[in-house]
Design a protein around this motif. Structure first.
Motif, mmCIF file in Angstrom:
data_model
loop_
_atom_site.group_PDB
_atom_site.id
_atom_site.type_symbol
_atom_site.label_atom_id
_atom_site.label_comp_id
_atom_site.label_asym_id
_atom_site.label_seq_id
_atom_site.Cartn_x
_atom_site.Cartn_y
_atom_site.Cartn_z
ATOM 1 N N ALA A 133 0.846 -1.195 0.000
ATOM 2 C CA ALA A 133 0.000 0.000 0.000
ATOM 3 C C ALA A 133 0.881 1.244 0.000
ATOM 4 C CB ALA A 133 -0.912 -0.002 1.225
ATOM 5 N N SER A 134 0.390 2.327 -0.605
ATOM 6 C CA SER A 134 1.207 3.540 -0.736
ATOM 7 C C SER A 134 1.136 4.423 0.513
ATOM 8 C CB SER A 134 0.779 4.329 -1.979
ATOM 9 O OG SER A 134 1.016 3.586 -3.142
ATOM 10 N N CYS A 138 5.329 2.056 3.754
ATOM 11 C CA CYS A 138 5.526 1.105 2.647
ATOM 12 C C CYS A 138 6.398 1.696 1.546
ATOM 13 C CB CYS A 138 4.181 0.681 2.080
ATOM 14 S SG CYS A 138 3.257 -0.457 3.144
ATOM 15 N N ILE A 139 6.247 2.989 1.300
ATOM 16 C CA ILE A 139 7.087 3.642 0.294
ATOM 17 C C ILE A 139 8.557 3.559 0.708
ATOM 18 C CG2 ILE A 139 7.651 5.862 -0.788
ATOM 19 C CD1 ILE A 139 4.629 6.538 -0.556
ATOM 20 N N SER A 159 -3.487 9.858 -4.127
ATOM 21 C CA SER A 159 -3.118 11.278 -4.059
ATOM 22 C C SER A 159 -1.846 11.558 -4.843
ATOM 23 C CB SER A 159 -2.925 11.722 -2.596
ATOM 24 O OG SER A 159 -1.723 11.187 -2.056
ATOM 25 N N PHE A 160 -1.703 12.817 -5.245
ATOM 26 C CA PHE A 160 -0.490 13.224 -5.942
ATOM 27 C C PHE A 160 0.712 13.140 -5.006
ATOM 28 C CE2 PHE A 160 2.459 16.450 -7.673
ATOM 29 C CZ PHE A 160 2.645 15.910 -8.935
ATOM 30 N N ALA A 161 0.497 13.382 -3.713
ATOM 31 C CA ALA A 161 1.584 13.276 -2.736
ATOM 32 C C ALA A 161 2.132 11.853 -2.701
ATOM 33 C CB ALA A 161 1.089 13.687 -1.351
ATOM 34 N N GLN A 162 1.242 10.867 -2.752
ATOM 35 C CA GLN A 162 1.695 9.477 -2.790
ATOM 36 C C GLN A 162 2.535 9.213 -4.042
ATOM 37 O OE1 GLN A 162 -2.426 7.930 -2.395
ATOM 38 N NE2 GLN A 162 -1.566 6.450 -0.956
ATOM 39 N N ALA A 163 2.051 9.690 -5.183
ATOM 40 C CA ALA A 163 2.761 9.465 -6.443
ATOM 41 C C ALA A 163 4.135 10.116 -6.420
ATOM 42 C CB ALA A 163 1.932 10.006 -7.605
ATOM 43 N N ARG A 164 4.189 11.335 -5.915
ATOM 44 C CA ARG A 164 5.466 12.051 -5.868
ATOM 45 C C ARG A 164 6.456 11.354 -4.931
ATOM 46 N NH1 ARG A 164 6.293 18.361 -3.973
ATOM 47 N NH2 ARG A 164 8.559 18.210 -3.742
ATOM 48 N N ALA A 165 5.993 10.935 -3.755
ATOM 49 C CA ALA A 165 6.883 10.269 -2.795
ATOM 50 C C ALA A 165 7.404 8.954 -3.369
ATOM 51 C CB ALA A 165 6.153 10.028 -1.483
ATOM 52 N N CYS A 166 6.563 8.248 -4.113
ATOM 53 C CA CYS A 166 7.002 6.990 -4.727
ATOM 54 C C CYS A 166 8.115 7.234 -5.740
ATOM 55 C CB CYS A 166 5.820 6.309 -5.414
ATOM 56 S SG CYS A 166 4.620 5.563 -4.289
ATOM 57 N N ALA A 167 7.942 8.235 -6.586
ATOM 58 C CA ALA A 167 8.955 8.541 -7.597
ATOM 59 C C ALA A 167 10.260 8.977 -6.939
ATOM 60 C CB ALA A 167 8.443 9.628 -8.530
ATOM 61 N N GLU A 168 10.148 9.807 -5.921
ATOM 62 C CA GLU A 168 11.340 10.308 -5.230
ATOM 63 C C GLU A 168 12.074 9.203 -4.482
ATOM 64 O OE1 GLU A 168 9.579 14.844 -4.626
ATOM 65 O OE2 GLU A 168 9.666 13.475 -2.903
ATOM 66 N N SER A 169 11.351 8.122 -4.147
ATOM 67 C CA SER A 169 11.958 6.981 -3.459
ATOM 68 C C SER A 169 12.392 5.889 -4.429
ATOM 69 C CB SER A 169 10.967 6.413 -2.430
ATOM 70 O OG SER A 169 10.668 7.373 -1.441
ATOM 71 N N ASN A 170 12.305 6.193 -5.741
ATOM 72 C CA ASN A 170 12.732 5.265 -6.784
ATOM 73 C C ASN A 170 11.936 3.960 -6.765
ATOM 74 O OD1 ASN A 170 14.331 4.576 -9.025
ATOM 75 N ND2 ASN A 170 15.827 3.486 -7.756
ATOM 76 N N ALA A 171 10.633 4.072 -6.470
ATOM 77 C CA ALA A 171 9.775 2.886 -6.536
ATOM 78 C C ALA A 171 9.770 2.360 -7.964
ATOM 79 C CB ALA A 171 8.359 3.241 -6.092
ATOM 80 N N PHE A 172 9.685 1.060 -8.106
ATOM 81 C CA PHE A 172 9.710 0.475 -9.447
ATOM 82 C C PHE A 172 8.429 0.790 -10.208
ATOM 83 C CE2 PHE A 172 8.919 -3.087 -12.409
ATOM 84 C CZ PHE A 172 10.039 -2.945 -13.213
ATOM 85 N N GLU A 279 5.943 16.699 5.244
ATOM 86 C CA GLU A 279 5.331 17.311 4.057
ATOM 87 C C GLU A 279 4.424 16.317 3.343
ATOM 88 O OE1 GLU A 279 8.786 20.546 2.792
ATOM 89 O OE2 GLU A 279 8.963 18.432 2.167
ATOM 90 N N PHE A 280 4.893 15.084 3.239
ATOM 91 C CA PHE A 280 4.063 14.054 2.607
ATOM 92 C C PHE A 280 2.754 13.875 3.352
ATOM 93 C CE2 PHE A 280 2.571 9.663 2.988
ATOM 94 C CZ PHE A 280 2.254 9.379 1.668
ATOM 95 N N ARG A 281 2.848 13.713 4.663
ATOM 96 C CA ARG A 281 1.634 13.448 5.442
ATOM 97 C C ARG A 281 0.671 14.640 5.361
ATOM 98 N NH1 ARG A 281 2.095 8.725 7.952
ATOM 99 N NH2 ARG A 281 4.142 7.942 8.560
ATOM 100 N N TRP A 282 1.200 15.851 5.372
ATOM 101 C CA TRP A 282 0.330 17.028 5.289
ATOM 102 C C TRP A 282 -0.342 17.117 3.913
ATOM 103 C CZ3 TRP A 282 -2.388 20.177 8.001
ATOM 104 C CH2 TRP A 282 -2.888 21.347 7.414
#
Length: 316
Positions: A133-134, A138-139, A159-172, A279-282
């Protein structure tokens, strides 16, 4: 040419099912499963052998009654994944227990266990995506797991915050849930247009797609949870789309011409600075839809996992 074959020219098509016969019929590149789909699969009479094999495995492994149930559940997940891999050339996505979604360390340990179980059966980790889960936890787990060449599919993304955090964490890979976003807006009478081009779930994936491409993020975008084939067609050109059997059938029966809707831009931008946890959580918290749907999804998958364990408990 039917729409399914046309779509495959623009996008990698993934089957969102645990049904082996359907996977064989529609010939997707990859397949995704989740606790709900696993539960549906094991209830079929033709799949009872998966339960029997899992119970036998758990008894041999030993441990406490609770641990036996966990081991049997993990065995079913892996065995179904192995069976599906016989019919696809790409990845199988196997989901970690949703009840671990707020515990980074336990998610890492569970992912490592599942990958070891696959590898003990001769399946390379290169063919398995661990679904998480995002959540922030988990990220971050996915970020650590990638260092060990364990690739993850970050699901329940709203959310866009979830998407951004995933990309910044190099999620596959990420799985933004188009249909569930649509469901929420519809339930509150907030759908402003009958055009699927303006569907809120479609718009969410479109925003993520261009943000990723403009900033050269490598994370794969796989739209998921569709309610209508027009939602799918509005996202033709997305990296991947995971589609239910009912909608795959509709696409196969339809021969209307489709066109590519998403194309990478030619202009690239410098990525913004990484989101901190606060920032992510907010930012995620500002999207009430995303907060509700993430919670609903985790709870629903957790209940289905518990239902599977209850079935196993009667045999252990």
């Amino acid at each position: 040419m039917n729409q399914l074959n046309q779509l495959k020219k623009f996008t990698i098509v993934v089957a969102d099912t645990s049904d082996i016969e359907s996977i064989y019929k529609y010939q997707p590149e990859d397949a995704t499963t989740n606790p709900s789909l696993i539960l549906q699969a094991v209830k079929l009479p033709s799949n009872q052998h998966f339960i029997d094999k899992a119970v036998e495995y758990a008894k041999k492994k030993g441990g406490s009654y609770k641990q036996k149930i966990i081991n049997a559940s993990d065995k079913i997940l892996v065995d179904l994944g192995i069976k599906i891999l016989e019919h696809i050339p790409g990845y199988i996505s196997s989901e970690v227990d949703a009840r671990l979604s707020f515990n980074q360390e336990k998610c890492i340990l569970k992912a490592q266990k599942l990958i070891n179980m696959y590898e003990n059966e001769g399946i390379s980790r290169d063919r398995v995506l661990i679904k998480l889960a995002s959540t922030w936890e988990c990220i971050k787990a996915a970020e650590e797991l990638r260092k060990d060449n364990i690739l993850c599919n970050l699901t329940l993304l709203f959310s866009f915050a979830q998407a951004r955090a995933c990309a910044e964490s190099n999620a596959f890979l990420i799985s933004p849930f188009v249909g569930r976003i649509y469901d929420w807006y519809k339930s509150y009478n907030l759908i402003k247009s009958s055009s699927f081009a303006e569907d809120p779930g479609v718009l969410s994936v479109r925003k993520i797609y261009y943000f990723y491409k403009e900033h050269s993020y490598k994370t794969i975008i796989m739209g998921a949870s569709f309610r209508h084939i027009d939602q799918i067609l509005q996202l033709s050109g997305c990296d991947r789309l995971t589609i239910s059997i009912d909608l795959l059938k509709q696409l196969q029966l339809n021969t209307n011409k489709i066109e590519r809707k998403l194309t990478p831009p030619n202009i690239f931008k410098t990525p913004p600075s990484r989101l901190s946890e606060a920032e992510f959580r907010w930012e995620h918290n500002q999207d009430i839809m995303a907060v509700q749907k993430l919670s609903d999804g985790i709870n629903a998958f957790g209940k289905d996992q518990l239902s599977l364990e209850n079935i196993l408990s009667k045999k252990i």
